[in-house]
Scaffold this active site. Structure first.
Site, short mmCIF file in Angstrom:
data_model
loop_
_atom_site.label_atom_id
_atom_site.label_comp_id
_atom_site.label_asym_id
_atom_site.label_seq_id
_atom_site.Cartn_x
_atom_site.Cartn_y
_atom_site.Cartn_z
N VAL A 1 0.94 -1.20 0.16
CA VAL A 1 0.06 0.06 0.10
C VAL A 1 0.93 1.29 0.18
CG1 VAL A 1 -1.74 1.26 1.15
CG2 VAL A 1 -1.97 -1.24 1.19
N ALA B 1 8.74 5.89 6.48
CA ALA B 1 9.63 5.15 7.49
C ALA B 1 9.56 3.64 7.07
CB ALA B 1 9.05 5.50 8.69
N GLU C 1 -10.55 5.34 6.37
CA GLU C 1 -11.37 4.65 5.25
C GLU C 1 -10.86 3.14 4.51
OE1 GLU C 1 -14.49 5.80 3.73
OE2 GLU C 1 -14.38 3.83 3.32
N GLY D 1 -10.76 -1.91 1.61
CA GLY D 1 -9.98 -1.30 0.61
C GLY D 1 -10.45 0.02 -0.09
N LYS E 1 -12.87 -6.21 10.68
CA LYS E 1 -13.66 -5.26 9.76
C LYS E 1 -14.99 -5.10 10.49
CE LYS E 1 -10.61 -5.96 5.84
NZ LYS E 1 -10.38 -6.82 4.66
P1 NDP Z 1 3.32 -4.57 3.89
O1 NDP Z 1 4.02 -5.79 4.43
O2 NDP Z 1 3.33 -4.77 2.20
O3 NDP Z 1 4.45 -3.24 4.01
C1 NDP Z 1 4.55 -2.80 5.46
C2 NDP Z 1 5.65 -1.69 5.27
O4 NDP Z 1 5.60 -1.29 6.62
C3 NDP Z 1 7.02 -2.01 4.75
O5 NDP Z 1 7.20 -1.11 4.09
C4 NDP Z 1 7.75 -2.19 6.16
O6 NDP Z 1 9.07 -1.93 5.79
C5 NDP Z 1 7.15 -1.16 6.92
N1 NDP Z 1 7.16 -1.49 8.40
C6 NDP Z 1 6.66 -2.55 8.83
N2 NDP Z 1 7.05 -2.72 10.15
C7 NDP Z 1 7.84 -1.41 10.38
C8 NDP Z 1 8.41 -0.86 11.55
N3 NDP Z 1 8.37 -1.36 12.77
N4 NDP Z 1 9.09 0.35 11.47
C9 NDP Z 1 9.21 0.92 10.19
N5 NDP Z 1 8.39 0.63 9.25
C10 NDP Z 1 7.91 -0.94 9.26
O7 NDP Z 1 2.02 -4.26 4.09
P2 NDP Z 1 0.82 -3.83 3.37
O8 NDP Z 1 1.18 -2.45 2.54
O9 NDP Z 1 0.06 -4.95 2.71
O10 NDP Z 1 -0.20 -3.53 4.42
C11 NDP Z 1 -0.02 -2.19 5.21
C12 NDP Z 1 -1.11 -1.90 5.96
O11 NDP Z 1 -2.38 -1.79 5.16
C13 NDP Z 1 -1.70 -3.00 6.90
O12 NDP Z 1 -2.44 -2.42 8.10
C14 NDP Z 1 -2.90 -3.75 6.33
O13 NDP Z 1 -3.84 -4.45 7.10
C15 NDP Z 1 -3.48 -2.57 5.51
N6 NDP Z 1 -4.33 -2.99 4.04
C16 NDP Z 1 -3.73 -3.51 3.31
C17 NDP Z 1 -4.26 -4.07 2.08
C18 NDP Z 1 -3.54 -4.68 0.98
O14 NDP Z 1 -4.20 -4.82 0.01
N7 NDP Z 1 -2.54 -5.05 1.24
C19 NDP Z 1 -5.88 -3.66 1.96
C20 NDP Z 1 -6.41 -2.73 2.87
C21 NDP Z 1 -5.49 -2.36 3.99
P3 NDP Z 1 10.25 -2.43 4.97
O15 NDP Z 1 9.46 -2.61 3.55
O16 NDP Z 1 11.48 -2.32 5.24
O17 NDP Z 1 10.00 -4.33 5.34
#
Ligand code: NDP
Ligand code: HSE
Length: 433
Positions: free
Chosen positions: A11, A40, A127, A132, A203
């Protein structure tokens, strides 16, 4: 307007892309430019092929606590409970508006964040946390604020909808369909949160809280995933004019509110039955508005980023023009009911000896528990087959009128104890009829 992004995964990378590539339109819509001041991540040096070249790599930082102190709006798309919660709380106390897609955090501890945001007088928008790209939080929280929502039925997990749809359309078994979902990138390597219904339950808690102005947390949601759904269940559903869907249900009864997630038979004529593949939809029943359905992509980088950016624009406009988004609304404080209080229709499938009087015995058990039969179906066996094997196997499919879950549970126990009953093959709730 300084915008900080926490997370640059599926995302986050798309949020960064939209912030940079649409900066001119966003500035016009908000009334001032939005400047992405940092992103971050856990590992700032990791290769990020998913991050478009338009996004400056120098924005990546491992100092999330420092980043949230220098932003007007903080977007959290890291996921997980900690450090996401602490970072959002730090952002709020530093006076930033926050936007999050983190359903797990909101369902577990949303009120802590809402209270902090209210106390600090800043916006909290979420939202993207439910379904999504589909606008559903805003419609329930704002557009329907003048109405009385009675019930929300949602297909809010794309992986399980894809799996159930594959089972129905190709005859695939559950494991095969889950493997296909993984190959297509819908399901995680560990698909537990999806197939066991945890994601949908989070949800459901958020939707129930918004719809009924009552705090409903993950613990209040009765949850059952799709792991017990068999190819046979899916085939019988088709034969009886239904489709099996994993539903997140939030409803208000005279006794209080209930939230639950479970597989359910949905009549093939209901709008939710036509939600195919990995799509999501939320069906809302309100007193004045009647029935509404919201449909679209419930996951994926760009669709989810669309919802996040909509929230960012709302929060940014408030900073420019004044005003504030809605606060947590819990004034109704309705009792949250246990799963046994849920009232719904059921379809019970059982294998019995094909002898005179068996149906009467089964019907008597239902009558004794006060459960009214709506329909009984027994697939026909020819006279010749019956004479060749008198007392052979017969399948009964009993659909009930609405009954409390507690009465149905007692009924199932009593039917199972009947001598001619060989097996209760399945018990499925029927929703949306
Ligand atoms: P990802 O695992 O793809 O990405 C997570 C990101 O967060 C990575 O860039 C990671 O860093 C970073 N991160 C995780 N932990 C830390 C930390 N402790 N400190 C700093 N950075 C951190 O997750 P998604 O993008 O799939 O999902 C993100 C959020 O969105 C979640 O809450 C999910 O439930 C929600 N969501 C996701 C959807 C989807 O389709 N994927 C749909 C709707 C909601 P690094 O890249 O270095 O590992
Ligand atoms: N033939 C049975 C009956 C129905 O008359 O009760 C189930 O076997």
């Amino acid at each position: 307007m300084r915008v900080a992004l926490l997370g640059c995964g599926v995302v986050g990378s798309q949020v960064a892309r939209l912030l940079v590539e649409q900066s001119s339109d966003l500035a016009s819509r908000v009334g001032t430019p939005l400047e992405l001041v940092g992103i971050a991540v856990r590992d700032a040096a990791a290769p990020r092929p998913e991050l478009p070249a338009s996004v400056d790599r120098a924005l990546l930082t491992q100092d999330a606590p420092g980043l949230v102190q220098r932003a007007d709006i903080v977007i959290e798309v890291m996921g997980g409970i900690e450090p996401a919660r602490s970072l959002l709380l730090a952002a709020i106390s530093a006076g930033a508006a926050v936007v999050t897609a983190n359903k797990a955090l909101l369902a577990e501890d949303g009120p802590t964040l809402y209270k902090a945001a209210d106390a600090a007088g800043v916006d909290i928008y979420f939202e993207a946390a439910v379904a999504g790209a589909i606008p559903i939080v805003r419609p329930v929280r704002e557009s329907l604020a003048g109405d009385h929502v009675r019930r929300v039925l949602g297909i809010v997990n794309g992986t399980t909808n894809y799996v159930l749809d594959q089972m129905a359309t190709t005859g695939a078994g559950l494991e095969e369909a889950v493997a296909q979902a993984q190959e297509l990138g819908y399901a995680e390597a560990d698909p537990t949160a999806d197939v066991e219904g945890y994601d949908a339950a989070a949800k459901a808690a958020i939707l129930a809280s918004l719809a009924f102005h009552t705090r409903v947390t993950l613990e209040d949601v009765a949850r059952e995933g799709i792991t017990s759904v068999t190819s046979e269940d899916v085939a019988w559903a088709t034969q009886t004019g239904h489709v099996i869907k994993l539903l997140a249900i939030a409803e208000q009864t005279i006794d209080g509110v209930s939230a639950r997630v479970h597989p359910a038979l949905v009549p093939a004529t209901h709008p939710l039955a036509g939600v195919r593949g990995s799509f999501n939809a939320v069906f809302v029943e309100a007193d004045a508005a009647g029935e509404l359905m919201f449909y679209g992509r419930g996951a994926g980088g760009a669709p989810t980023a669309s919802a996040v950016l909509g929230d960012v624009v709302s929060a940014a406009r408030h900073r420019v023009l004044g005003g504030k988004g809605p606060e947590e609304s819990t004034y109704a404080a309705l009792p949250v009911l246990p799963p046994s209080a849920a009232i719904t229709r059921y379809q019970v499938r059982l294998a019995v000896d094909d002898r005179p009087g068996v149906l009467a015995q089964v019907a008597q058990v239902l009558a004794a528990q006060g459960v009214s039969i709506e329909a009984v179906r027994q697939p026909s066996v020819t006279d010749a087959e019956h004479e060749a094997e008198p007392g052979g196997l017969a399948h009964l499919v009993i659909t009930t009128h609405t009954a409390p879950e507690s009465a149905l549970a007692a009924t199932v126990t009593a039917i199972r104890a009947l001598e001619p009953v060989r097996e209760i093959t399945s018990v499925l709730r029927v929703e949306g009829a």
